[in-house]
Design an enzyme around this catalytic site. Structure first.
Site, PDB file in Angstrom:
ATOM      1  N   GLN A   1       0.952  -1.228  -0.064  1.00 42.58           N
ATOM      2  CA  GLN A   1       0.100  -0.015   0.111  1.00 42.58           C
ATOM      3  C   GLN A   1       0.784   1.252  -0.135  1.00 42.58           C
ATOM      4  OE1 GLN A   1      -0.368  -2.622   2.041  1.00 42.58           O
ATOM      5  NE2 GLN A   1      -2.399  -3.486   1.275  1.00 42.58           N
ATOM      6  N   ASP A   2       1.999   1.158  -0.238  1.00 40.39           N
ATOM      7  CA  ASP A   2       3.185   2.321  -0.110  1.00 40.39           C
ATOM      8  C   ASP A   2       2.627   3.098  -1.551  1.00 40.39           C
ATOM      9  OD1 ASP A   2       5.246   4.024  -0.178  1.00 40.39           O
ATOM     10  OD2 ASP A   2       6.943   2.577   0.053  1.00 40.39           O
ATOM     11  N   GLN A   3       2.247   4.462  -1.135  1.00 41.10           N
ATOM     12  CA  GLN A   3       2.160   5.333  -2.181  1.00 41.10           C
ATOM     13  C   GLN A   3       3.258   6.116  -2.882  1.00 41.10           C
ATOM     14  OE1 GLN A   3      -1.579   7.450  -2.437  1.00 41.10           O
ATOM     15  NE2 GLN A   3      -1.611   7.582  -0.119  1.00 41.10           N
TER      16      GLN A   3
END
Length: 314
Positions: A262-264
């Site tokens: 989920q790392d943007q």
């Protein structure tokens, strides 16, 4: 340190280096510390940011403090090491690169501890830029490398965000090309606040109430009030010029690449996955957390994988 020469040719003397160390130094036959592991922090961090991975540090943990001597440093350009603000040089502080940051650490370790070879390096986010550069440019200086939520270059929206932050500061009417006489609190507040929408996962923001988002955004802005404008601009410029795509294949040490789904900032499919193909002796591990990019504080989720990776180095 007595002195340090930058890639630009500029030289500074009497440089401060902020650090902490813990664990057990073990010396080789020549009397040199042979089990040092260096931790390198992210963009807004310092030596204390190692607390992000505290759950895997300590006796009988993957980073066993009876087996490793762990050193965590505040990078070149960070307020309590040598930076535009701490040296009072403001915009006369030499421009620096990620490679300068690496050389700064190499020279400090040699000067302070007589360490010329590391057991390993762990770099988180911007610290990963340094760790990967270190392993690519000085491939014989360590035995292992762990890259946490990082990449081999700054591109796309990461590049745009750093530039946008600098534009906010540089367009402050009192900026004066970095020779400002009073802290630019409004500009640094807005610059730091602009990072808020990307630190956590998209799901986290969607599930939060509007009131909480307003609260957290303001808290992050208030943290920016305490930052120095030149420190931010210099650090961003070092980051935007970071790209080791042409030399990353020179990394030969055993490498663990840790990504968060989920790392943007560094989505695995854009950063960790291609990087794992560029580094021959690497293994990729990814996990889920609503904390997104800052979710390395949940690193215990992959404690088993990290322990397997580190076992041969203990």
């Amino acid at each position: 340190m007595e002195s340090f020469r930058f890639q630009s040719g500029d030289e500074l003397t009497n440089l401060k280096v902020e650090y902490t160390s813990f664990g057990t130094p073990i010396k080789d036959e020549e009397g040199k510390i042979a089990n040092a592991v260096v931790y390198l922090h992210g963009w807004s961090g310092n030596y204390g940011s190692i607390r992000r991975i505290a759950d895997i540090i300590g006796p009988n943990n993957p980073l066993d403090t009876t087996k490793f001597f762990i050193i965590s440093l505040s990078a070149l350009g960070s307020p309590n090491s040598s930076s535009p603000s701490s040296t009072k040089l403001t915009n006369e502080f030499p421009k620096y690169s990620i490679e300068d940051m690496v050389k700064f650490q190499i020279e400090f370790l040699k000067t302070k501890f007589n360490i010329t070879h590391l057991k390993g390096i762990i770099g988180n986010s911007m610290g990963g830029f340094e760790a990967l550069t270190w392993a690519a440019k000085y491939p014989d200086n360590m035995d292992f490398l762990i890259s946490l939520v990082s990449s081999y270059k700054v591109a796309g929206h990461n590049y745009a965000l750093f530039k946008f932050m600098n534009h906010i500061i540089e367009n402050d009417p009192n900026y004066n090309n970095g020779a400002y006489s009073k802290p630019l609190k409004k500009a640094t507040k807005l610059a730091n606040e602009s990072m808020y929408p990307f630190g956590l996962s998209r799901e986290f923001y969607r599930n939060e109430s509007i009131e909480d988002i307003d609260l957290y955004m303001n808290e992050m802005g208030e943290e920016g009030v305490e930052m120095d404008a030149n420190d931010i601009v210099y650090r961003n410029n070092a980051s935007t010029s970071y790209n080791i795509e042409d030399v990353i294949s020179k990394i030969k040490v055993k490498t663990l690449i840790v990504a968060i789904n989920q790392d943007q900032y560094f989505p695995p499919e854009l950063d960790a996955v291609p990087m794992s193909k560029m580094i021959k002796n690497s293994h990729l591990v990814s996990y889920d957390t609503l904390m997104g990019h800052v979710g390395t504080n949940e690193i215990k989720k992959i404690e088993k994988e990290i322990n397997v990776f580190l076992n041969e180095f203990k």
